[in-house]
Scaffold this active site. Structure first.
Site, PDB file in Angstrom:
ATOM      1  N   CYS A  79     -27.955  57.901 -13.712  1.00  0.00           N
ATOM      2  CA  CYS A  79     -27.080  58.743 -13.206  1.00  0.00           C
ATOM      3  C   CYS A  79     -27.693  60.015 -12.723  1.00  0.00           C
ATOM      4  CB  CYS A  79     -25.461  58.411 -13.045  1.00  0.00           C
ATOM      5  SG  CYS A  79     -25.156  59.462 -12.163  1.00  0.00           S
ATOM      6  N   HIS A 167     -25.084  52.960 -12.668  1.00  0.00           N
ATOM      7  CA  HIS A 167     -24.647  52.686 -14.236  1.00  0.00           C
ATOM      8  C   HIS A 167     -25.119  51.104 -15.031  1.00  0.00           C
ATOM      9  CE1 HIS A 167     -22.820  56.927 -14.791  1.00  0.00           C
ATOM     10  NE2 HIS A 167     -22.353  57.114 -13.565  1.00  0.00           N
ATOM     11  N   GLU A 169     -24.173  50.563 -17.621  1.00  0.00           N
ATOM     12  CA  GLU A 169     -23.428  49.825 -18.386  1.00  0.00           C
ATOM     13  C   GLU A 169     -22.181  49.238 -18.366  1.00  0.00           C
ATOM     14  OE1 GLU A 169     -24.932  53.058 -17.492  1.00  0.00           O
ATOM     15  OE2 GLU A 169     -23.446  54.285 -17.426  1.00  0.00           O
ATOM     16  N   SER A 221      -4.153  53.772 -45.147  1.00  0.00           N
ATOM     17  CA  SER A 221      -3.362  54.508 -44.426  1.00  0.00           C
ATOM     18  C   SER A 221      -2.903  53.318 -44.134  1.00  0.00           C
ATOM     19  CB  SER A 221      -3.609  54.769 -43.099  1.00  0.00           C
ATOM     20  OG  SER A 221      -4.571  54.110 -42.298  1.00  0.00           O
ATOM     21  N   GLY A 222      -2.786  51.929 -44.176  1.00  0.00           N
ATOM     22  CA  GLY A 222      -2.286  51.024 -44.278  1.00  0.00           C
ATOM     23  C   GLY A 222      -3.500  49.946 -42.997  1.00  0.00           C
ATOM     24  N   GLY A 223      -3.667  51.545 -42.447  1.00  0.00           N
ATOM     25  CA  GLY A 223      -4.409  50.618 -40.710  1.00  0.00           C
ATOM     26  C   GLY A 223      -5.745  50.104 -41.153  1.00  0.00           C
ATOM     27  N   VAL A 224      -6.712  49.813 -40.216  1.00  0.00           N
ATOM     28  CA  VAL A 224      -7.990  48.568 -39.994  1.00  0.00           C
ATOM     29  C   VAL A 224      -8.964  49.788 -40.428  1.00  0.00           C
ATOM     30  CG1 VAL A 224      -9.856  46.874 -39.076  1.00  0.00           C
ATOM     31  CG2 VAL A 224      -7.234  47.405 -38.591  1.00  0.00           C
ATOM     32  N   ASP A 225      -8.993  50.577 -39.915  1.00  0.00           N
ATOM     33  CA  ASP A 225     -10.511  51.730 -40.374  1.00  0.00           C
ATOM     34  C   ASP A 225     -10.323  52.382 -41.718  1.00  0.00           C
ATOM     35  OD1 ASP A 225     -10.124  51.215 -37.164  1.00  0.00           O
ATOM     36  OD2 ASP A 225      -9.935  53.527 -37.153  1.00  0.00           O
ATOM     37  N   SER A 226      -9.140  52.495 -42.316  1.00  0.00           N
ATOM     38  CA  SER A 226      -9.565  52.635 -43.264  1.00  0.00           C
ATOM     39  C   SER A 226      -9.379  51.660 -44.940  1.00  0.00           C
ATOM     40  CB  SER A 226      -8.034  53.847 -44.229  1.00  0.00           C
ATOM     41  OG  SER A 226      -6.947  53.477 -43.692  1.00  0.00           O
ATOM     42  N   SER A 227      -9.122  50.763 -44.075  1.00  0.00           N
ATOM     43  CA  SER A 227      -9.180  49.610 -45.189  1.00  0.00           C
ATOM     44  C   SER A 227     -10.669  49.157 -45.695  1.00  0.00           C
ATOM     45  CB  SER A 227      -8.009  48.687 -44.763  1.00  0.00           C
ATOM     46  OG  SER A 227      -6.554  48.921 -44.451  1.00  0.00           O
TER      47      SER A 227
END
Ligand code: XMP
Length: 517
Positions: A79, A167, A169, A221-227
């Site tokens: 584009c 595009h 994508e 934090s108990g969340g996915v990312d930090s775990s």
């Protein structure tokens, strides 16, 4: 990383989608601001120029010198990227008579051109531009057109340089992924070896090298990312990682205990800090949403820092930041798409260095990596949960009693989502929980009249919120089955003392947001 594609970001909203498509092709890529090409990085195999909200004629349009790239590495302009090259090298770009937007079909294209290998005749593509290329520079050849757009794609003769005005994508470009594959695999020679397993191997090796014998602190934090970040670091440096998990008292029912247990099972070295007294004290009587967020953010930093200071030999602070968290800071147009939500911060006087092993990944990739690391499904599949917790789901002031009511109602809703079995699009058994991006209950500052037995009641109303989304930037309310909603409503009213009315939030984002505060 042995090989990668660089995507130069000219500010389009679909830039991250390009990255995602390449990753789906198991090709590693990095998205960098348009003027930050990593010259000298030997692992770069090819370059993609993204779209942009600007026209090449805008005074503020992003311009970049491609002389170190063009002709040396395979190059694909998408584009604006295609228009920018056409314009820069002597072609003509003009405002399109009418904005070319939406579905179009490649009515003619050069099927022998490498970019179009395997592309079906009349393939549908997605257009979205206000300008159009009316003449290409000398030495460029048009290789595709649609009914309306004569130069839908071009290639520089005898050079691995292409431009496409559509595009590839976006989902609506039917053979778009095939074209991107042709570029990254056939033109750039990438081996499609990026996988969660290869990511884990490379990242663990890099972390070992980067961190050596230093001590690292990480806020969980108990969340996915930090775990996932914690388990990855644990694999690289073992006991030199200390995790801190702060309980602000605004987590879901029993969450602190359950998550601490999960972390211990994963072999993490975790310090759990119950700081709920402090948070409740400081939040007393506060009703303004921003004020609540500020207090929680500040208290969190104080508690986290106090713990971090006890680890006197720490040299690094690790965070589970993922790519979408950074979009705002990376967004070069200066438009705020989503405000950065992460609570916490770097204890400045400790002079810690920042380590963010997941910073190039999208959420679903983080989940794939987590599974590869053997993290149990109930942790990996967890819905996102806001840092300030239930505080932003209690409208008005916060008391322990309100938190108790909300935790009980939320627990019924969330358990219900796990227990309600459905079939997914492929006919496999799953549960409603996995079909929504995020769900929770909001405690409203409203009381209403009801009747229980023969008694008049005057109690609280709650709202159920469940949304579908892919990145939380936009979201739609989930079409949960009526029977399910009926059951949850009944259960909440019968079991949660203090609630006599349940409503369902049917707002999408935008214009609403996912959280109510
Ligand atoms: P909104 O309400 O802005 O939420 O549509 C988008 C996503 O972000 C989460 N969220 C937060 N996450 N700290 C966080 O870590 C926060 O302060 C915060 N506020 C909102 C929200 O739950 C949703 O997933």
């Amino acid at each position: 990383m042995e090989e990668k594609i660089i995507i130069l970001d000219f500010g389009s909203q679909t830039t991250q989608l390009i990255g995602r498509r390449l990753r789906e092709l198991n090709v590693y890529c990095e998205i960098v601001p348009y003027n930050k090409f990593p010259h000298g990085d030997e692992s770069v195999r090819g370059v993609i120029l993204s779209g942009s909200p600007f026209s090449v004629y805008d005074g503020e349009a992003f311009k970049v010198d491609l002389s170190g790239i063009r002709g040396r590495l395979p190059l694909l302009g998408i584009c604006y990227g295609a228009q920018f090259m056409a314009y820069t090298y002597g072609g003509n770009v003009e405002p399109a008579g009418s904005r070319e937007y939406g579905r179009a079909h490649l009515s003619t294209f050069d099927a022998d051109n490498l970019l179009f290998h395997g592309v079906r005749p009349n393939s549908q593509v997605w257009m979205s531009h206000g300008d159009t290329i009316t003449a290409i520079p000398q030495g460029f050849k048009a290789i595709a057109s649609t009914d309306k757009v004569k130069i839908a794609a071009y290639q520089v003769e005898d050079e691995q340089t292409w431009g496409v005005q559509f595009h590839p994508e976006v989902f609506h470009s039917e053979d778009g992924t095939q074209m991107l594959r042709n570029f990254v695999v056939e033109a750039c020679g990438c081996h499609q070896t990026w996988s969660p397993a290869s990511f884990v191997d490379t990242t663990v090796a890099e972390l070992k090298e980067q961190i050596g014998n230093d001590r690292v602190i990480l806020g969980l934090s108990g969340g996915v990312d930090s775990s996932v970040a914690a388990v990855l670091l644990n694999r690289a440096i073992g006991a030199n990682l200390t995790c801190i998990f702060v309980d602000h008292g605004l987590l879901r029912k029993d969450e602190f205990r359950n998550v601490m247990h999960d972390y211990e099972c994963l072999g993490l070295n975790v310090i759990g800090v119950d700081a709920s007294e402090k948070f409740f004290r400081d939040l007393e009587g506060v009703t303004d949403p921003e004020q609540k967020r500020k207090i929680i953010g500040r208290d969190f930093v104080e508690v986290f820092n106090a713990e971090a200071h006890k680890i006197t030999d720490a040299r690094w602070l690790a965070q589970g930041t993922i790519y979408p968290d950074r979009i705002e800071s990376l967004n070069i147009t200066g438009k705020v798409i989503k405000s950065h939500h992460n609570v916490g911060g770097l204890p400045k006087e400790m002079n810690l260095r920042l380590c963010e092993p997941l910073k190039w990944l999208f959420k679903d990739e983080v989940r794939r990596v987590g599974r590869e690391l053997g993290i149990p499904e109930h942790l990996i599949g967890r819905h996102p949960f806001p840092g300030p917790g239930l505080a932003v789901r209690i409208l008005g002031d916060i008391t322990r009693e309100k938190v108790r009511i909300l935790q009980d109602a939320d627990d019924i809703f969330i358990r219900g989502l796990w227990d309600w079995k459905v079939k997914d699009a492929e006919g496999n058994e799953t549960c409603l929980y996995h079909q929504v991006w995020q769900a929770g209950v909001i405690l409203l500052p409203v009381q209403s009249v009801g009747v229980m037995g023969d008694e008049r009641t005057y109690e609280r109303a709650v709202a159920l919120r469940a949304v579908t989304s892919t990145d939380a930037m936009t979201a739609d309310w989930a079409r949960l089955p009526y029977d399910f909603l009926a059951k949850v409503s009944n259960d909440i009213i019968n079991k949660v003392k203090g609630v006599n009315r349940v409503t369902y939030d049917i707002s999408s984002k935008p214009p609403s947001t996912i959280e109510w505060e």
